[in-house]
Write a protein that holds these residues in place. Structure first.
Motif, short mmCIF file in Angstrom:
data_model
loop_
_atom_site.label_atom_id
_atom_site.label_comp_id
_atom_site.label_asym_id
_atom_site.label_seq_id
_atom_site.Cartn_x
_atom_site.Cartn_y
_atom_site.Cartn_z
N MET A 25 0.82 -1.21 0.00
CA MET A 25 0.00 0.00 0.00
C MET A 25 0.86 1.26 0.00
O MET A 25 0.46 2.30 -0.52
N SER A 26 2.03 1.18 0.60
CA SER A 26 2.88 2.38 0.72
C SER A 26 3.74 2.61 -0.52
O SER A 26 4.41 3.64 -0.64
N ASP A 27 3.70 1.70 -1.48
CA ASP A 27 4.53 1.87 -2.69
C ASP A 27 4.05 3.09 -3.48
O ASP A 27 2.85 3.29 -3.67
N ARG A 28 5.01 3.89 -3.95
CA ARG A 28 4.65 5.03 -4.80
C ARG A 28 4.52 4.55 -6.25
O ARG A 28 5.32 3.76 -6.72
N LEU A 29 3.47 5.05 -6.92
CA LEU A 29 3.21 4.62 -8.30
C LEU A 29 4.41 4.89 -9.19
O LEU A 29 4.79 4.08 -10.04
N GLN A 30 5.02 6.05 -8.99
CA GLN A 30 6.17 6.43 -9.80
C GLN A 30 7.32 5.43 -9.61
O GLN A 30 7.97 5.03 -10.56
N ASP A 31 7.52 5.02 -8.36
CA ASP A 31 8.60 4.08 -8.08
C ASP A 31 8.33 2.70 -8.67
O ASP A 31 9.26 1.94 -8.95
N LEU A 32 7.03 2.39 -8.84
CA LEU A 32 6.68 1.10 -9.45
C LEU A 32 6.87 1.15 -10.97
O LEU A 32 6.72 0.14 -11.65
N GLY A 33 7.18 2.35 -11.48
CA GLY A 33 7.44 2.48 -12.92
C GLY A 33 6.21 2.81 -13.73
O GLY A 33 6.14 2.54 -14.93
N LEU A 34 5.18 3.41 -13.08
CA LEU A 34 3.96 3.77 -13.80
C LEU A 34 4.20 5.03 -14.63
O LEU A 34 4.39 6.11 -14.08
N SER A 36 3.11 7.86 -17.87
CA SER A 36 1.87 8.62 -18.04
C SER A 36 0.81 7.86 -18.81
O SER A 36 -0.36 7.88 -18.46
N LEU A 37 1.22 7.15 -19.88
CA LEU A 37 0.22 6.38 -20.63
C LEU A 37 -0.33 5.23 -19.79
O LEU A 37 -1.51 4.89 -19.88
N ILE A 54 -13.66 8.75 -12.85
CA ILE A 54 -12.56 9.33 -12.07
C ILE A 54 -12.09 10.60 -12.79
O ILE A 54 -11.58 10.52 -13.90
N PRO A 55 -12.28 11.76 -12.17
CA PRO A 55 -11.75 12.98 -12.82
C PRO A 55 -10.23 12.92 -12.85
O PRO A 55 -9.61 12.78 -11.80
N TYR A 56 -9.66 12.98 -14.03
CA TYR A 56 -8.20 12.86 -14.13
C TYR A 56 -7.74 13.56 -15.39
O TYR A 56 -8.26 13.31 -16.47
N ASN A 57 -6.80 14.48 -15.25
CA ASN A 57 -6.21 15.17 -16.39
C ASN A 57 -4.71 14.94 -16.35
O ASN A 57 -4.05 15.28 -15.36
N ALA A 58 -4.18 14.36 -17.41
CA ALA A 58 -2.76 14.00 -17.42
C ALA A 58 -1.85 15.23 -17.33
O ALA A 58 -0.68 15.11 -17.00
N ASN A 59 -2.41 16.42 -17.62
CA ASN A 59 -1.62 17.64 -17.52
C ASN A 59 -1.47 18.12 -16.09
O ASN A 59 -0.71 19.02 -15.81
N ASN A 60 -2.26 17.55 -15.24
CA ASN A 60 -2.36 18.06 -13.89
C ASN A 60 -2.39 16.86 -12.95
O ASN A 60 -3.40 16.57 -12.34
N PRO A 61 -1.26 16.13 -12.87
CA PRO A 61 -1.26 14.86 -12.16
C PRO A 61 -1.78 15.02 -10.74
O PRO A 61 -1.38 15.93 -10.03
N ALA B 268 4.60 10.68 -25.94
CA ALA B 268 5.41 11.64 -25.20
C ALA B 268 6.34 12.39 -26.14
O ALA B 268 7.00 11.78 -27.00
N PRO B 269 6.39 13.72 -26.04
CA PRO B 269 7.29 14.48 -26.90
C PRO B 269 8.74 14.26 -26.52
O PRO B 269 9.06 13.86 -25.40
#
Lengths: 84, 407
Positions: A25-34, A36-37, A54-61, B268-269
């Protein structure tokens, strides 16, 4: 662990190609290699699985989606407020 | 190899969210007017989460075409033809024989006849109709805009559509430029067209999660993504010799074209890919970085593009980067995908011709990751000897044109 949590972690595991039992549960998504796509696909899978929006905008993580636990609790809330 | 010929622009045409001519579009761009507003074109628009786009307003096909022709003309072809007619009229060229045989028609489009696709699929899947209209295929085929322009204007040289998503029009104009420069054709009618504001296309863009809910704010702090646009722009290209012999008004000279592929991520650019296309255009034009004063940026308004494009400009221009005026007209006309590069070439040609850099509107303030001069909110009069127009597509396909003032 709730069924929702179990399903959420399974979906995350599929995207990051880390074995389900190894994800904490404490794993960070970024550290898991997630990337943007992967994140956009993960959100889609979660919406389809639980029939939620789920409101989600890839420009505004969303900083609230930092860890696996963050995603699990956000989805649990959305599932609980789902019209029955 | 035969000697390379100089290539000039002698006609411009446009159909855009700001007007149905190049002249009106440029006037509004200079004035900083936004063409972004509520989506009205998509069927079932109430069901869309995305509520805004940059649509071409009040476009009545019957003002431009006989009713019986419309059964073969998707909106994307209509836009291309109206823009081509305007550009040709401005150039003053009559494409009779044998000139017609030496004229290329190269048109960029990203998505083709989407209005026809959407209507046909709604008919068969939603309304359970047994048949679609007989001329659905020639109406929606992705090459239709080039075919229709060639037919409408009687252009019998090389003709085809170029598809490279958001860089389609820039690739198209670049190829046309190379054809005229190298002697494959003597004239070209070239640009791009897009008409993609349909339920299906908007829904697919929603799924990418890259659109802003309100407006486009390229390079600005608090930018939230791109806004879809539509429209067309066309240019008439010819050799300098031909234009001078005719006594034509020369709007600008196209001097270079650079292309590259990232060979990396599908969306990705990539700073390196962008930089190589920019360097390619400069080298082709025999221009040094310090020779450029204005850049019409790709500037989509997404977090990733604007930061990466800024870094690419730093990489290529070094200390000169901070002296550049860099603006994104997508802040006013949205992102017209396969037409974007052509609409932006109209802006770039006119910027060079008039010595006015169009603004980046909706600019709220600097983002630390975007630290150049983006001509925020108001157009600027300034001497512009040479300029670039950047296009960087999904799929990692990059194209950059270099334009010089003709004096």
């Amino acid at each position: 662990m709730t069924d929702v949590a179990n399903d959420v972690i399974a979906i995350i595991a599929k995207k990051v190609r880390v074995d389900h039992p190894k994800i904490e549960m404490s794993d960070r998504l970024q550290d898991l290699g997630l990337e943007s796509l992967d994140a956009v696909e993960m959100i889609f899978d979660l919406e389809e699985k639980f029939d939620i929006q789920i409101p989600y905008n890839a420009n505004n993580p969303r900083t609230e989606f930092d860890t696996v636990g963050d995603v699990v609790s956000a989805i649990e809330k959305l599932v609980a407020s789902r019209p029955s | 190899m035969s000697e390379l010929r100089r290539v000039v622009v002698t006609g411009l045409g446009a159909v855009s969210p700001l007007g149905h001519t190049a002249r009106s579009t440029w006037a509004e761009l200079k004035a900083g007017v936004s063409g972004i507003g509520p989506i009205t074109l998509a069927a079932d628009r109430e069901a869309l989460s995305q509520k805004v786009a940059a649509e071409v307003k009040d476009f009545d096909p019957l003002k431009h075409f006989e009713e019986r022709r419309l059964s073969t003309l998707d909106r994307v072809s209509q836009f291309a033809m109206v823009a081509a007619r305007e550009a040709i009229a401005q150039s003053g060229i009559v494409f009779d024989m044998p000139r017609s045989l030496r004229t290329a028609t190269i048109v960029g489009t990203g998505t083709g006849g989407q209005t026809t696709v959407d209507e046909s699929y709604r008919r068969v899947y939603l309304e359970n109709k047994q048949r679609v209209f007989p001329l659905t295929i020639p109406k929606l085929m992705v090459n239709a805009p080039a075919s229709q322009v060639s037919m409408d204007c009687g252009l019998r040289g090389p003709a085809f559509v170029v598809a490279s998503a958001c860089a389609s029009a820039t690739h198209a104009i670049g190829l046309a430029f190379q054809m005229v420069r190298g002697g494959v054709a003597d004239y070209a009618v070239t640009g791009g067209s897009e008409a993609c504001i349909t339920f299906g296309v908007v829904r697919c863009w929603e799924a990418m999660r890259v659109m802003a809910p309100d407006t486009a704010r390229p390079f600005s702090k608090d930018r939230k993504g791109l806004i879809l646009g539509e429209g067309a722009a066309m240019l008439v290209l010819e050799t300098l010799e031909s234009a001078q012999a005719r006594g034509a008004t020369i709007l600008a000279e196209i001097v270079g074209f650079g292309m590259s592929a990232d060979a990396g991520d599908i969306t990705a650019p990539d700073q390196g890919g962008m930089a190589r296309a920019i360097e390619g255009a400069l080298a082709d034009a025999k221009l040094a970085p310090q020779d450029i004063q204005y850049i019409n940026a790709h500037g989509t308004g997404t977090a990733a593009n604007d930061e990466t494009e800024t870094q690419a400009l730093h990489q290529v221009f070094g200390g000169h980067a901070r002296k550049l005026a860099v603006s994104s007209t997508k802040s006013m006309i949205g992102h017209a995908l396969g037409a974007a590069g052509a609409l932006e070439m109209v802006a770039t040609v006119m910027a060079v011709r008039e010595g006015v850099a169009p603004p980046t509107v909706n600019f709220l303030g600097p983002d630390p990751a975007c630290d150049l001069d983006y001509v925020p909110n108001e157009a600027r009069k300034m001497p512009i000897e040479a300029a670039l127009s950047n296009s960087f597509a999904f799929g990692g396909l990059n194209a950059v044109l270099a334009v010089r003032k003709f004096a």
